[in-house]
Design a protein around this motif. Structure first.
Motif, short mmCIF file in Angstrom:
data_model
loop_
_atom_site.label_atom_id
_atom_site.label_comp_id
_atom_site.label_asym_id
_atom_site.label_seq_id
_atom_site.Cartn_x
_atom_site.Cartn_y
_atom_site.Cartn_z
N PHE A 1 -43.76 -47.21 -147.95
CA PHE A 1 -44.04 -47.52 -146.70
C PHE A 1 -42.46 -46.07 -146.00
CE2 PHE A 1 -46.21 -50.45 -148.33
CZ PHE A 1 -48.25 -50.51 -147.47
N PHE A 2 -41.54 -47.07 -146.20
CA PHE A 2 -40.54 -45.94 -145.25
C PHE A 2 -40.55 -44.57 -145.99
CE2 PHE A 2 -38.06 -50.16 -145.74
CZ PHE A 2 -37.71 -50.51 -144.86
N PHE A 3 -40.91 -43.93 -146.80
CA PHE A 3 -40.90 -42.53 -147.04
C PHE A 3 -42.16 -41.86 -146.33
CE2 PHE A 3 -43.30 -39.32 -150.33
CZ PHE A 3 -42.48 -38.49 -150.13
N GLY A 4 -42.78 -42.79 -146.30
CA GLY A 4 -44.19 -42.04 -145.30
C GLY A 4 -43.59 -42.19 -144.49
N ALA A 5 -42.94 -42.69 -143.05
CA ALA A 5 -42.44 -43.21 -141.61
C ALA A 5 -41.85 -41.60 -141.50
CB ALA A 5 -42.12 -43.83 -141.96
N ALA A 6 -40.93 -41.49 -142.87
CA ALA A 6 -39.59 -40.25 -142.56
C ALA A 6 -40.62 -39.23 -142.74
CB ALA A 6 -39.22 -40.76 -143.69
N LEU A 7 -41.73 -38.79 -143.88
CA LEU A 7 -42.15 -38.00 -143.74
C LEU A 7 -43.28 -37.38 -142.13
CD1 LEU A 7 -43.22 -37.19 -147.02
CD2 LEU A 7 -40.61 -35.81 -146.16
N ALA A 8 -43.71 -38.30 -141.41
CA ALA A 8 -44.06 -38.85 -140.33
C ALA A 8 -43.30 -38.17 -139.34
CB ALA A 8 -44.98 -39.52 -139.88
N PHE A 9 -42.07 -38.20 -138.95
CA PHE A 9 -40.93 -38.10 -138.22
C PHE A 9 -40.74 -36.38 -138.68
CE2 PHE A 9 -39.75 -42.93 -137.59
CZ PHE A 9 -40.17 -43.22 -136.40
N LEU A 10 -40.74 -36.32 -139.41
CA LEU A 10 -40.23 -34.53 -139.86
C LEU A 10 -41.78 -34.04 -139.44
CD1 LEU A 10 -38.35 -32.37 -141.43
CD2 LEU A 10 -39.10 -33.32 -143.30
N ALA A 11 -43.38 -34.65 -139.77
CA ALA A 11 -43.54 -33.59 -138.98
C ALA A 11 -44.49 -33.24 -137.66
CB ALA A 11 -45.34 -34.04 -139.78
N MET A 12 -43.57 -34.33 -137.13
CA MET A 12 -43.63 -34.46 -135.81
C MET A 12 -43.01 -33.41 -134.58
SD MET A 12 -43.73 -39.16 -134.80
CE MET A 12 -43.33 -37.95 -132.97
N LEU A 13 -41.76 -33.30 -135.40
CA LEU A 13 -40.48 -32.50 -135.82
C LEU A 13 -41.31 -31.47 -135.28
CD1 LEU A 13 -37.73 -31.68 -134.16
CD2 LEU A 13 -37.06 -32.21 -136.21
N GLY A 14 -41.88 -30.45 -136.55
CA GLY A 14 -41.84 -28.99 -137.04
C GLY A 14 -42.99 -28.65 -136.09
N LEU A 15 -44.54 -29.70 -136.35
CA LEU A 15 -45.28 -29.27 -135.08
C LEU A 15 -44.83 -29.22 -133.92
CD1 LEU A 15 -48.61 -29.55 -134.92
CD2 LEU A 15 -48.26 -31.82 -133.57
N ARG A 16 -43.77 -29.99 -132.86
CA ARG A 16 -43.28 -29.97 -131.85
C ARG A 16 -42.80 -28.57 -131.71
NH1 ARG A 16 -42.27 -28.37 -127.87
NH2 ARG A 16 -41.35 -29.21 -126.36
N VAL A 17 -41.87 -27.67 -132.87
CA VAL A 17 -41.17 -26.50 -132.32
C VAL A 17 -41.84 -25.54 -133.19
CG1 VAL A 17 -39.22 -25.64 -133.76
CG2 VAL A 17 -38.72 -28.34 -132.64
N LEU A 18 -43.24 -25.77 -133.93
CA LEU A 18 -43.30 -24.47 -135.01
C LEU A 18 -44.57 -24.13 -134.64
CD1 LEU A 18 -42.42 -25.01 -138.71
CD2 LEU A 18 -41.09 -23.48 -137.21
N VAL A 19 -45.36 -24.82 -134.28
CA VAL A 19 -46.89 -24.65 -133.86
C VAL A 19 -47.42 -24.47 -132.12
CG1 VAL A 19 -49.78 -25.21 -133.76
CG2 VAL A 19 -47.73 -25.76 -135.86
N LYS A 20 -47.77 -23.71 -131.28
CA LYS A 20 -47.23 -23.53 -130.81
C LYS A 20 -49.08 -22.72 -129.71
CE LYS A 20 -42.36 -22.56 -129.70
NZ LYS A 20 -42.12 -24.06 -129.29
N PRO A 21 -49.49 -23.33 -130.02
CA PRO A 21 -51.26 -22.73 -129.64
C PRO A 21 -51.84 -22.62 -128.50
CG PRO A 21 -51.47 -25.29 -130.00
CD PRO A 21 -50.11 -24.79 -130.55
N ALA A 22 -52.13 -21.13 -127.83
CA ALA A 22 -52.55 -21.32 -126.51
C ALA A 22 -53.85 -22.46 -125.82
CB ALA A 22 -53.29 -20.02 -126.09
N ARG A 23 -54.75 -23.07 -125.43
CA ARG A 23 -55.38 -23.22 -124.75
C ARG A 23 -56.64 -22.96 -125.58
NH1 ARG A 23 -54.51 -28.50 -122.78
NH2 ARG A 23 -56.49 -28.89 -121.20
N PRO A 24 -57.76 -24.12 -125.64
CA PRO A 24 -58.79 -23.52 -125.59
C PRO A 24 -60.04 -23.33 -124.43
CG PRO A 24 -58.96 -25.92 -126.17
CD PRO A 24 -57.18 -25.85 -126.15
N ALA A 25 -60.54 -21.35 -125.26
CA ALA A 25 -61.66 -21.22 -123.88
C ALA A 25 -62.04 -22.50 -123.73
CB ALA A 25 -62.03 -19.95 -124.40
#
Length: 416
Positions: free
Chosen positions: A392-416
Motif C-alpha cells: 500500500f505504501f508502494f501504491g500510494a507513491a506511484l499514485a502521487f507520481l501519476a498525479m504529477l505526470g497527468l498535471r504536467v504532461l497531459v493538456k487536452p482541449a475541452r471536448p466538443a
C-alpha cells in the motif's frame, strides 16, 4: 473511403425518449452491467478468501491468480476494441463476451485446486475482455459529446449498484450459514455460486433483447492498418495519458490485497463482505455526480482528485491498526472508484477521433490489465517478504507520481 462520423450516427433523441436522463442504450447497457455485477460480486469477490481459507494458497499465488486473469482480460480488450472498429458490430461482440463469462461461472462450484480457479477466472476475464471495449464504444456512439460524463457516470453507478446488491445478498447468505466465522467455508461459497449464476443469465437476455446496435455499416477499408500505425495516428495527449495511467496502474495491485488486509486485521468473512457493500455504496453515489461535474470542470481535474483520494486510502490501508479503520478506508476507496472509472472512459472518448474509439478503449483497458500482473506480483512479494502494509505504501507513491505526470504532461482541449 472516408470514415463515417460516428458521433452523428445516432440521431439526437428527445428528452422524452431518455431513461434516467440518458439514452436507452446507455440505460440498458447499465442494466446489463447491474445484473452481471450482482453475479460477479457473489462469485468472484470472495475468491481470495476461498483460495486462502478453503484451498490454503499463499499470498504470492493469490497475486498470480489475480494478475494472470486480469492481464488476459487486457490483451483481449485491445483486439476486441480494434475488431469492433472494423466490423461495427459492437452489440454482437458484447453479447459474446457476456455469454462466455456466464458459461464459465457454474464451474466455480467444482473448483478444488488453485489451478482450476485460475482457469475459470481466465475464461471469465476472457469474456470480459471481449465485451468491455465494444460495450464502451457502443455507449460512446449512442450519445452526444456533451453527454459523455453523465452517460459513463450513470453506467458505472448502475454497475456499482449491482455490485452492492450482489454483496448484500452474499452477506445475507454468509450470515445465515456461518455467522461470525473468520474463515470462508466451501459450502457457503458453493451456495453463492449457485445463486450467482441466475442474474448472469438475466444480464445476457437484457443485452440481447433491449440494446440496439446503431452501426450497421460494413467494415471500413481505412481501418485495415496495423495496430502500431493506428496508435501512431492517435493524439499525443492520448499516448501521454496511457503513460501516466501505466505508472499509476503499476502500484494499483489487485483488490484481492485490500480484502486480505481486512482479514489480516482480524475481520470476519461477514465483516469483509459488509465492508465491500459500503465500498459499493460510496462508489455508486459518487459515479454519476463525478461524471456530470467532469462535463463542466474537465476530466483531468476530476482524475487528479480521484488519484489523490486513492493515494490517501492506500496510505490508510498501510497504517491501519483497527477494524473501524478498514470500514472507513473501504468507503473512501469507493469514492475514488466512483470518481475515476467513468470519468477516465469519457476522457478517452475526448482524446481520440470517433473512428478509433473502439481501439482506444482497448488500449486503455489493455494498459490497465497488462500492468495488473506485475503490479499484483510486486504486491504479493512485498506482502510476503516485507510486510502486509508495504504494497500500500508502494501504491500510494506511484499514485502521487501519476498525479504529477497527468498535471504536467497531459493538456487536452475541452471536448466538443
Amino acid at each position: 473511403m472516408a470514415m463515417p462520423n460516428l458521433d452523428a450516427s445516432v440521431p439526437p433523441a428527445s428528452d422524452s425518449k431518455k431513461i434516467l436522463g440518458v439514452r436507452p442504450n446507455v440505460f440498458y447497457l447499465g442494466l446489463t452491467s447491474f445484473f452481471t455485477d450482482i453475479s460477479s460480486e457473489m462469485i468472484f469477490t470472495l475468491v481470495p478468501l476461498f483460495l486462502a481459507n478453503v484451498l490454503g494458497v499463499a499470498p504470492s499465488v493469490i497475486g498470480l491468480v489475480g494478475g494472470v486473469s486480469d492481464s488476459t482480460e487486457a490483451l483481449v480488450k485491445i483486439y476486441s476494441g480494434r475488431l469492433a472498429d472494423r466490423l461495427r458490430r459492437y452489440k454482437a461482440l458484447s453479447i459474446a463476451g457476456y455469454g462466455l463469462s456466464t458459461l464459465g461461472k457454474p464451474f466455480m462450484y467444482l473448483a478444488g485446486h488453485w489451478t482450476a480457479v485460475l482457469g475459470i477466472r481466465f475464461a471469465d476475464r476472457l469474456g470480459k475482455g471481449l465485451r468491455t471495449s465494444p460495450r464502451d464504444a457502443l455507449i460512446a456512439v449512442s450519445i452526444e459529446p456533451k453527454e459523455r460524463g453523465r452517460s459513463f457516470g450513470l453506467h458505472k453507478a448502475m454497475d456499482s449498484a449491482g455490485a452492492f446488491l450482489g454483496l448484500f445478498i452474499a452477506a445475507t447468505v454468509i450470515y445465515l450459514t456461518q455467522r461470525g466465522s473468520v474463515d470462508l467455508t466451501q459450502d457457503t461459497f458453493r451456495l453463492l455460486v449457485v445463486i450467482g449464476v441466475i442474474p448472469a443469465v438475466i444480464s445476457v437476455v437484457i443485452l440481447a433483447a433491449m440494446v440496439k446496435d446503431p452501426q450497421r455499416a460494413a467494415r471500413v477499408e481505412v481501418e485495415k492498418t496495423g495496430l502500431r500505425d493506428t496508435v501512431n495516428g492517435m493524439s499525443r495527449d492520448f499516448k501521454l495519458f496511457l503513460l501516466v495511467l501505466g505508472i499509476f496502474t503499476l502500484g494499483n495491485s489487485s483488490s484481492f490485497f485490500a480484502i486480505l488486509r481486512a482479514q489480516n486485521l482480524g475481520n470476519s468473512v461477514l465483516d469483509v463482505t459488509l465492508m465491500l457493500v459500503v465500498f459499493n455504496i460510496t462508489y455508486m453515489l459518487a459515479a454519476t455526480p463525478a461524471g456530470v461535474l467532469s462535463d463542466r470542470l474537465g476530466r483531468r481535474t476530476l482524475m487528479m482528485i480521484g488519484w489523490g483520494i486513492y493515494a490517501a486510502a492506500y496510505l490508510g490501508f498501510a497504517a491501519a491498526g483497527a477494524s473501524w479503520h478498514i470500514w472507513l478506508l473501504f468507503a473512501v476507496f469507493g469514492v475514488y472508484y466512483g470518481i475515476v472509472e467513468g470519468v477516465a472512459k469519457a476522457f478517452v472518448a475526448d482524446l481520440v477521433p470517433p473512428e478509433k474509439r473502439g481501439t482506444a478503449f482497448g488500449l486503455y483497458h489493455g494498459v490497465l490489465g497488462l500492468l495488473l500482473l506485475p503490479a499484483s506480483l510486486i504486491a504479493g512479494f512485498l506482502w510476503q517478504e516485507v510486510s502486509p502494509a508495504s504494497p500500500f505504501f508502494f501504491g500510494a507513491a506511484l499514485a502521487f507520481l501519476a498525479m504529477l505526470g497527468l498535471r504536467v504532461l497531459v493538456k487536452p482541449a475541452r471536448p466538443a
